[in-house]
Enzyme design. Structure first.
Site, PDB file in Angstrom:
ATOM      1  CD  GLU A 202      48.927  89.545   3.126  1.00 38.55           C
ATOM      2  OE1 GLU A 202      49.689  88.535   3.157  1.00 38.55           O
ATOM      3  OE2 GLU A 202      47.698  89.465   3.010  1.00 38.55           O
TER       4      GLU A 202
ATOM      5  CB  CYS B 240      48.191  89.919   7.357  1.00 38.78           C
ATOM      6  SG  CYS B 240      49.387  88.617   6.959  1.00 38.78           S
TER       7      CYS B 240
END
Length: 157
Positions: free
Chosen positions: A74, A115
């Site tokens: 991500e 993330c």
């Protein structure tokens, strides 16, 4: 003492119910799992995102023996997009993974806490939510912004 209830809304969709663009992002995230370097966890994660200008980016996890020197899929996608188009907001982010047998996971995997915080920062920076697609072979979770996964987030937006 009062009690507070937090609610999360997540749509559960079949691949056929998603738009062509969403399916393309998921295909790109799957491609990302093939590009990942995960010799330690054997959990290959791929991500793909689309910016407001329509540009798309692939990210994949990159592990390192000197943990935590690696990077999640991500964040690799978000940072690559930000390096090339720093003024363009992220519209949609798709994420999927392969298990240690090399099979796509059945149930969607959720972003790690780091993330999630990067996604929060991205939403805060551009003052708009990032739509998130978490793909698993059984179904895809469609989430309209990271606050659905982190309702008590560290942000001003």
């Amino acid at each position: 003492m009062e009690e507070m209830t937090l609610r999360t809304t997540i749509q559960v969709a079949q691949l056929s119910e998603l738009s062509e663009t969403d399916r393309q992002l998921i295909d790109m995230a799957i491609e990302g799992t093939n590009r990942s370097y995960a010799p330690y966890s054997h959990f290959h994660v791929g991500a793909a995102l689309m910016l407001k200008n329509g540009k798309m980016f692939i990210g994949c996890n990159q592990e390192n023996a000197a943990f935590p020197a690696g990077l999640c899929a991500e964040r690799s996608a978000i940072f690559a997009a930000g390096a090339q188009y720093p003024e363009e907001p992220v519209v949609t982010l798709a994420i999927t993974a392969r298990n240690s047998k090399g099979e796509l996971i059945d149930e969607p995997a959720s972003p790690c806490g780091t993330c999630r915080q990067v996604i929060i920062e991205t939403e805060t920076r551009f003052k708009q939510p990032v739509r998130i697609l978490l793909y698993g072979r059984k179904h895809t979770y469609v989430i309209n912004g990271i606050k659905e996964l982190m309702p008590l987030s560290f942000t001003e937006f």
